[in-house]
Write an enzyme that holds these catalytic residues in place. Structure first.
Site, PDB file in Angstrom:
ATOM      1  N   ASP A  79      85.476 -24.700  -2.106  1.00  0.00           N
ATOM      2  CA  ASP A  79      85.571 -24.972  -0.681  1.00  0.00           C
ATOM      3  C   ASP A  79      85.821 -23.713   0.142  1.00  0.00           C
ATOM      4  OD1 ASP A  79      88.047 -24.611  -1.705  1.00  0.00           O
ATOM      5  OD2 ASP A  79      89.026 -26.201  -0.583  1.00  0.00           O
ATOM      6  N   LYS A  80      86.470 -22.717  -0.426  1.00  0.00           N
ATOM      7  CA  LYS A  80      86.766 -21.514   0.335  1.00  0.00           C
ATOM      8  C   LYS A  80      87.194 -20.411  -0.625  1.00  0.00           C
ATOM      9  CE  LYS A  80      91.597 -22.802   1.062  1.00  0.00           C
ATOM     10  NZ  LYS A  80      92.668 -23.019   2.018  1.00  0.00           N
ATOM     11  N   THR A  81      87.278 -19.202  -0.100  1.00  0.00           N
ATOM     12  CA  THR A  81      87.758 -18.086  -0.903  1.00  0.00           C
ATOM     13  C   THR A  81      89.233 -18.293  -1.243  1.00  0.00           C
ATOM     14  OG1 THR A  81      86.203 -16.623   0.197  1.00  0.00           O
ATOM     15  CG2 THR A  81      88.010 -15.589  -0.993  1.00  0.00           C
ATOM     16  N   PHE A 113      96.882 -17.541  16.544  1.00  0.00           N
ATOM     17  CA  PHE A 113      95.480 -17.372  16.159  1.00  0.00           C
ATOM     18  C   PHE A 113      94.758 -18.710  16.251  1.00  0.00           C
ATOM     19  CE2 PHE A 113      92.076 -17.621  13.082  1.00  0.00           C
ATOM     20  CZ  PHE A 113      91.369 -16.451  13.298  1.00  0.00           C
ATOM     21  N   LYS A 135      89.739 -16.183  17.705  1.00  0.00           N
ATOM     22  CA  LYS A 135      89.594 -15.334  16.513  1.00  0.00           C
ATOM     23  C   LYS A 135      90.534 -14.131  16.557  1.00  0.00           C
ATOM     24  CE  LYS A 135      84.850 -16.586  15.354  1.00  0.00           C
ATOM     25  NZ  LYS A 135      84.778 -17.711  16.296  1.00  0.00           N
TER      26      LYS A 135
END
Length: 330
Positions: A160-162, A318, A323
């Site tokens: 799903d993600k790093t 954030f 960003k």
């Protein structure tokens, strides 16, 4: 999120059996390895062959038992001949006799042999030096004996993600300030060069600040470049840009600092929500812009050996839209 909209037209794309909950409500697939499925198929095939042999023996035995007395006299025990058994009963008894005689057809020891092979393969995996993790001094420990069955059979990897299947670590090596790049790239295969650059950084910091800088953790520093101190000593726009750059790194964050050992109060440990924040603040500390602690609306720092206190007026967290995060300090 829709805002300032009077009306919306929507289209339903997936309904009924095509909805996500219905697609996931199917039968759970089997997680048995390919070798286990092959072994089960082989054993079931042998059972079918054994049943066919026993049935054939029972039918032939019953047929020949009902024939002439010559066959009974030659091949049947005399007391069985004189007992007056019928052919179907003799065939039924022959079926179970053949089952005992032919039972060795089924390889019951196959499962035991495979388990022994898996034990040896698990030992080889544990002793494999290519799977040894030197930083933690840990070997590969197979938690399941079926691990060797699945090697080389991976078809899909979903991530799903790093950070799910990898270690999410950020190392600060270089930065650019007003178009000038600072930081030298040192490979993992150049430990001597890294040690030399760290010593040069320690010496240059002491010369620039006029006293030993106690907050620097030279052993773990990854930003290595002495030219940043040459530009800091000048009185020009580049020096002010460098000072502001590292000031932002030391102030604009949500990191929490702690002192793990009270005997060494200058050794700071940073705890952050992400490894990115920790790497940025740690690099600023090693360069000479150390974040010490925060107290309610106060941020305490030490820049080039001098203490500074910033009043935190507001923090803009954030967001995926901006960003970035921002702080307003005095």
């Amino acid at each position: 999120v829709l805002r300032n909209t009077q009306w919306v037209t929507g289209v339903v794309v997936f309904t009924g059996d095509e909805t996500k909950i219905m697609m996931n409500a199917g039968e759970t697939p089997s997680k048995r390895s390919r070798i286990e499925r092959m072994m089960n198929y082989q054993v079931m095939s042998q059972f079918a062959l054994l049943f066919a042999l026993c049935l054939l023996s029972a039918i032939l035995g019953g047929v020949y038992y009902s024939r002439a007395n010559s066959f009974q006299a030659l091949f049947i025990v005399p007391f069985e001949t004189s007992s007056g058994k019928s052919a179907p009963l003799y065939g039924f008894l022959t079926f179970w006799t053949a089952l005992i005689l032919y039972q060795t057809v089924v390889p019951i020891s196959l499962y035991v042999t495979i388990e022994v092979v898996k034990s040896f393969q698990a030992y080889f995996i544990n002793q494999d030096m290519d799977m040894y993790y030197a930083p933690a001094e840990r070997r590969c420990v197979p938690k399941s004996w079926n691990l060797s069955d699945d090697l080389g059979q991976v078809e899909y990897i979903f991530s799903d993600k790093t950070g799910t299947l990898t270690q999410n670590v950020m190392i600060f090596r270089q930065c650019t300030i007003r178009g000038r790049v600072y930081g030298e790239i040192v490979g993992d295969d150049e430990p001597d060069r890294a040690v030399e650059l760290r010593r040069a950084m320690d010496t240059r910091i002491e010369q620039t600040f006029g006293a030993p800088y106690l907050f620097r953790q030279s052993e773990t520093a990854t930003f290595l470049d002495t030219s940043v101190y040459d530009d800091l000593q000048t009185d020009n726009t580049q020096a002010r840009a460098i000072f502001e750059f590292f000031t932002v790194l030391a102030v604009c964050h949500t990191v929490i600092s702690s002192v793990p050992d009270s005997a060494h109060p200058h050794v700071l440990e940073y705890k952050a929500q992400s490894p990115d924040e920790a790497a940025l603040v740690s690099t600023a500390r090693d360069v000479g812009f150390a974040f010490l602690r925060r107290d309610k609306d106060r941020v305490y720092c030490n820049f080039r050996g001098q203490d500074h206190v910033f009043q935190l007026l507001a923090t803009l967290e954030f967001t995926s839209a901006r960003k970035r995060m921002s702080v307003i300090v005095r």
